[in-house]
Design a protein around this motif. Structure first.
Motif, mmCIF file in Angstrom:
data_model
loop_
_atom_site.group_PDB
_atom_site.id
_atom_site.type_symbol
_atom_site.label_atom_id
_atom_site.label_comp_id
_atom_site.label_asym_id
_atom_site.label_seq_id
_atom_site.Cartn_x
_atom_site.Cartn_y
_atom_site.Cartn_z
ATOM 1 N N LYS A 53 0.894 -1.134 0.096
ATOM 2 C CA LYS A 53 0.092 -0.058 0.077
ATOM 3 C C LYS A 53 1.017 1.176 0.016
ATOM 4 O O LYS A 53 0.408 2.238 -0.652
ATOM 5 C CB LYS A 53 -0.866 -0.093 1.170
ATOM 6 C CG LYS A 53 -2.046 -0.910 1.061
ATOM 7 C CD LYS A 53 -2.999 -0.983 2.203
ATOM 8 C CE LYS A 53 -2.364 -1.238 3.510
ATOM 9 N NZ LYS A 53 -2.289 -2.919 3.804
ATOM 10 N N THR A 54 2.090 1.323 0.766
ATOM 11 C CA THR A 54 2.692 2.447 0.909
ATOM 12 C C THR A 54 2.963 2.922 -0.509
ATOM 13 O O THR A 54 2.953 4.158 -0.859
ATOM 14 C CB THR A 54 3.985 2.018 1.593
ATOM 15 O OG1 THR A 54 3.739 1.357 2.661
ATOM 16 C CG2 THR A 54 4.611 3.500 1.952
ATOM 17 N N ASP A 153 -3.690 5.484 7.090
ATOM 18 C CA ASP A 153 -3.113 4.128 6.885
ATOM 19 C C ASP A 153 -3.494 3.264 7.677
ATOM 20 O O ASP A 153 -3.218 3.663 8.988
ATOM 21 C CB ASP A 153 -1.621 4.432 6.629
ATOM 22 C CG ASP A 153 -0.903 3.273 6.251
ATOM 23 O OD1 ASP A 153 -1.550 2.237 5.586
ATOM 24 O OD2 ASP A 153 0.369 3.166 6.217
ATOM 25 N N GLU A 154 -3.757 2.255 7.705
ATOM 26 C CA GLU A 154 -4.179 1.306 8.766
ATOM 27 C C GLU A 154 -5.357 1.852 9.851
ATOM 28 O O GLU A 154 -5.187 2.086 10.758
ATOM 29 C CB GLU A 154 -2.986 0.676 9.430
ATOM 30 C CG GLU A 154 -1.930 0.208 8.789
ATOM 31 C CD GLU A 154 -1.855 -1.083 8.552
ATOM 32 O OE1 GLU A 154 -2.741 -1.952 8.788
ATOM 33 O OE2 GLU A 154 -0.758 -1.526 7.596
HETATM 34 MG MG MG Z 1 1.513 -0.179 5.337
#
Ligand code: MG
Ligand code: ADP
Length: 551
Positions: A53-54, A153-154
């Motif tokens: 994802k990053t 994120d998360e």
């Molecule tokens: Mg990540």
């Protein structure tokens, strides 16, 4: 297959990606990068850890920055300081060819001074934990009025950690015409509420459910009586040489106990739990990242944000309370193109939870048997023998000592030598497992033949990175060629021009025959049996494969 240069990324970014060693975009990258570059909409991404994802959000953000401007254009919120630093590091690598790029990371538990100074320099991208960023906003330090991208994120983890109020405050004050990107492994109501309140008509992307990302994880479970769990754990560790694993326990008491027992029994294992001070946690994580020790016992919360790419195993000493934690845990192995295994110890009353987990991960978990004493000794012996066969002999260095060795062993014949050689390496195992009981519960349901973990055989095929092979291709090829989906497949190591795959010894001949002549993207497959080799990552120092002892 999609390649990075089909996604619309600039040459500067493509260059950084190839320096990083990425060849093929992960599914979420292939879908998100073009979307973010060409559309203006918000995005929610339901994706497991380890799906890349990053880069999926980081690359399009970098491409969209106005580097002349001194305003902050992107904010990335992460649950922990470790995850924040990791995202920042990665973004800095992708942005290595962008002159003038300024990024900064802010997080709690560190002095405000340097973070305030960095924020005043006008970073283009801020990565932050919600608590510290909220404090800084309250002090009037960070300016989010020109923000163009806000990434959560998360998100599920941030809410689990109690950052609800901070998220609400930050989302409500940041530039309303920004785009919001939300990533989460699960979508509990609280995450859905954030999306509904602060996002406009988000495009939804699901990745990592059917397609488990960049590597492959095989899921196994072992039924054990609760009182045999620790013994079972030791056997799982002993049967594998070079295991690099996190062992998850539900509580910090559990972590302390398991780590202490392992140390008492001669293994080096660190413990990671919430009672440690941040500095201690950092040093435990740093040591583990180096692979020394190669076993870490941890709680779910404490292990958040610990980033390691090449874990061979994740062990669930206790099943987690939440199914989502199972996904988070097992997403830590089988990353970056490698294969990994997730091993769960399930005591007799927990059997029904397997079905829940299978539904959540969208695949079957395979029932396996705790290795018996003989299995362990045999597996380790085979491992030692293949290392003896493969070891590179430095003739010049060995030469001067040979005569002395010959003299001192002169009285021993070959047979006697072999026995002693095995005993030197193996007395610990042989003694420990001499007469050891089979601790597998007797269950008529368990079919011993199908699940017994027999020795694996390593096959080498003549396709590798150069042909863009990934572990799923190899597994698919074996399944297709043999018309079977249940051949046990172990570690897969991909080299430039060839790949090694470990398969159930009992099935090796069948696999060999089926694969030979099979065609993979135009290449005719050739197969040869090779001696097993240690995984590439294994630390060089210390006795590889030997039980690790402290002191
Ligand atoms: Mg990540
Ligand atoms: P997530 O945020 O989804 O958990 P990450 O972005 O941290 O996943 O990526 C997981 C690992 O995979 C990282 O080590 C990253 O460097 C690596 N990775 C990401 N994209 C690729 C790719 N296209 N090819 C190979 N490795 C990749």
């Amino acid at each position: 297959m999609t390649t990075f240069d089909q996604l619309g990324l600039s040459p500067a970014l493509l260059d950084a990606i190839s320096k990083r060693g990425f060849v093929t975009p992960t599914p979420i990258q292939a879908e998100m990068i073009p979307f973010l570059l060409t559309e203006e909409r918000d995005v929610t991404g339901l994706a497991q850890t380890g799906t890349g994802k990053t880069a999926a959000f980081g690359l399009p953000i970098l491409q969209n920055l106005d580097l002349q401007s001194r305003s902050t254009q992107a904010l990335i919120l992460t649950p922990t300081r470790e995850l924040g630093l990791q995202v920042s590091r990665e973004i800095a690598e992708y942005g290595a060819n962008l002159p003038g790029l300024r990024t900064t990371t802010v997080y709690g538990g560190a002095p405000f001074g340097p973070q305030i100074r960095d924020l005043k320099a006008g970073p283009h991208i801020i990565t932050a934990t919600p608590g510290r960023l909220k404090d800084l906003l309250d002090k009037g330090i960070a300016d989010l009025s020109a923000l163009r991208f806000l990434v959560l994120d998360e998100a599920d983890q941030m809410l689990d950690m109690g950052f609800k109020d901070e998220l609400d405050a930050i989302l409500a004050t940041a530039n309303p015409s920004r785009r919001t990107l939300l990533f989460s492994a699960t979508m509990p109501p609280e995450v859905a509420r954030i999306a509904a309140t602060y996002m406009k008509n988000p495009h939804e992307i699901v990745a990592g459910r059917r397609n488990q990302g960049v590597g492959t994880v095989t899921h196994f479970f072992y039924r054990v009586h609760a009182h045999d769990k620790y013994v079972a754990l030791k056997r799982l560790i002993d049967v594998k040489s070079g295991m690099y694993a996190i062992i998850f326990c539900r509580t910090r008491e559990g972590v302390k106990e398991v780590a202490a027992r392992l140390s008492r029994d001669g293994y080096t294992a660190d413990a990671l739990h919430g009672e440690l001070a941040q500095a201690q946690r950092d040093s435990v994580m740093a040591r583990f990242r180096e692979g020394n020790p190669s076993l870490l016992v941890a709680t779910d919360v404490a292990a958040r944000g610990l980033d390691v790419d090449n874990l061979t195993h994740v062990i669930h000493y206790d099943l987690p309370d939440e199914v989502s934690a199972y996904t988070h845990r097992s997403g830590r192995t089988g990353r970056a193109g490698k294969s990994g295994a997730s091993l769960a110890l399930v005591h007799m009353r927990e059997g029904h939870r397997i079905a829940h987990i299978e539904r959540a991960i969208g695949r079957k978990m395979e029932e396996a048997r705790i290795p018996r004493g003989r299995d362990i000794c045999e597996a380790r012996l085979m491992d030692l023998l293949s290392r003896v066969k493969d070891v590179a002999v430095n003739e010049e260095a060995v030469g001067p000592y040979l005569q002395a060795v010959r003299d001192s062993l002169a009285g021993l014949d070959r047979e006697e030598l072999l026995k002693r050689f095995i005993s030197v390496e193996f007395n610990r195992f042989l003694e420990q497992y001499d007469g050891a009981e089979d601790i597998n519960p007797t269950l008529s349901k368990i079919q011993p033949n199908r699940n017994a973990a027999g020795p694996m055989v390593c096959l080498r095929v003549n396709v590798g990175r150069r042909q863009s092979v990934l572990p799923p291709h190899i597994i698919g090829m074996i399944n297709k060629a043999t018309h079977s989906g249940d051949i046990r497949i172990g570690r897969i190591d991909i080299d430039a021009n060839s790949s090694d795959v470990h398969v159930d010894g009992a099935m090796a001949t069948r696999v060999e025959q089926a694969l030979a002549g099979y065609s993979f993207q135009g290449t005719t497959i050739r197969v040869e049996r090779v001696a097993d080799r240690p995984p590439a990552w294994r630390p060089k120092k210390g006795g590889k494969g030997k039980p690790r002892r402290r002191g």
